[in-house]
Write an enzyme that holds these catalytic residues in place. Sequence first.
Site, mmCIF file in Angstrom:
data_model
loop_
_atom_site.group_PDB
_atom_site.id
_atom_site.type_symbol
_atom_site.label_atom_id
_atom_site.label_comp_id
_atom_site.label_asym_id
_atom_site.label_seq_id
_atom_site.Cartn_x
_atom_site.Cartn_y
_atom_site.Cartn_z
ATOM 1 C CD GLU A 89 -2.744 -1.159 2.501
ATOM 2 O OE1 GLU A 89 -2.815 -0.140 3.209
ATOM 3 O OE2 GLU A 89 -3.329 -2.218 2.763
ATOM 4 C CB CYS A 323 -0.533 0.269 7.985
ATOM 5 S SG CYS A 323 0.761 -0.792 7.492
#
Length: 347
Positions: A89, A323
């Site tokens: 990501e 996250c």
Amino acid sequence: MRIEHLRQRLADLGAKPVHIQRVLRAWTHALPLSAGPARRGPNLPQAVLDALPALTAELDGLARLHSEHPAEDGSARLLVQLPDGQTVESVLLPRDGLCVSSQVGCAVGCVFCMTGRDGLLRQVGSAEIVAQVVLARRQRAVKKVVFMGMGEPAHNMENVIEAIQLLGTEGGIGHKNLVFSTVGDHRVFERLPTLTVKPALALSLHTSRADLRFELLPKAPRISPDELVELGETYARRTGYPIQYQWTLIDGVNDTPEELDGIVRLLAGKYAIMNMIPYNAVPDLPFRRPAWDKAADIARQLHRRGILTKLRNSAGQDVEGGCGQLRARVLGDETRPAEAPVKFVRG
Ligand SMILES: C[S@@+](CC[C@H](N)C(=O)[O-])C[C@H]1O[C@@H](n2cnc3c(N)ncnc32)[C@H](O)[C@@H]1O
Ligand code: SF4
């Protein structure tokens, strides 16, 4: 791919340092690789020019956009595909910031973090880190890069340092706008001060109690909060930028009056900013996010007691903002093994 291998390949084609610099500058600014000062500086050697189409295709393949998830707060979470099909990501942050990933997974295994749940799958190469910036720069300006995505940068030091050196030179990013975020590791305090491009440092502290920290961050180096702050203070004084302490605020775990006293004891008079980030819920984990009012009150109390404190939301709350959560959702949570129960010592 490592940036040093890229440099070597260009050198093998007859590129001189000035040519290599020019190609890397063009790449990091998301320009065609042949871009450069037309009237100033030497032209690229023919062998390099001939190799550029294939090299462009290869560099484009280092970080491809798998999917993009814009959030209401102006951030956008990008799922980025690496050449071997793994995904990481990156997050486009408000005000020209970008959060990048340095590893696929993470070996530290912080008990509240989605990224740590599967352990370390692989390192992200230095060129793959820079490629995340290039991908973002195709969409918008990037003037700040924080290493707060998936992974522990201290566990991938050589790649992260190589990426930081390139971003802080040819990449045109101010050194204090490169933020190395870590749970703390002696290697970080030994290496970073020796670098030409010295990044700013974010230390993920989370608690003032050594025993609770070992529980929350089970595989982090056994450095006590007191020692961590001492090491951080030395780095802050050396670089001239404050340490950004990260505190993932978890209801009933590290938001107690004792912890506030602990923060004041540790950080009073230090060259530091305390960033409080209310915990972002992760499926199946036994933690709760504190109410915003409670978090705001904690930040206010710390301020009154002389600690420069900022209360922040992790970017993109409405789009799997924690996250590693976006990656996990896309991979499919059903493949995940059941969690072992976790026990906590309350502060
Ligand atoms: C994902 S880590 C990556 C950088 C490095 N490994 C570290 O821990 O500093 C960046 C920050 O995200 C925080 N974080 C992880 N999981 C979180 C969650 N569920 N909610 C809020 N913050 C979280 C971490 O505590 C850390 O401060
Ligand atoms: S918070 Fe950072 S160190 Fe901890 S598991 Fe997540 S990525 Fe790794």
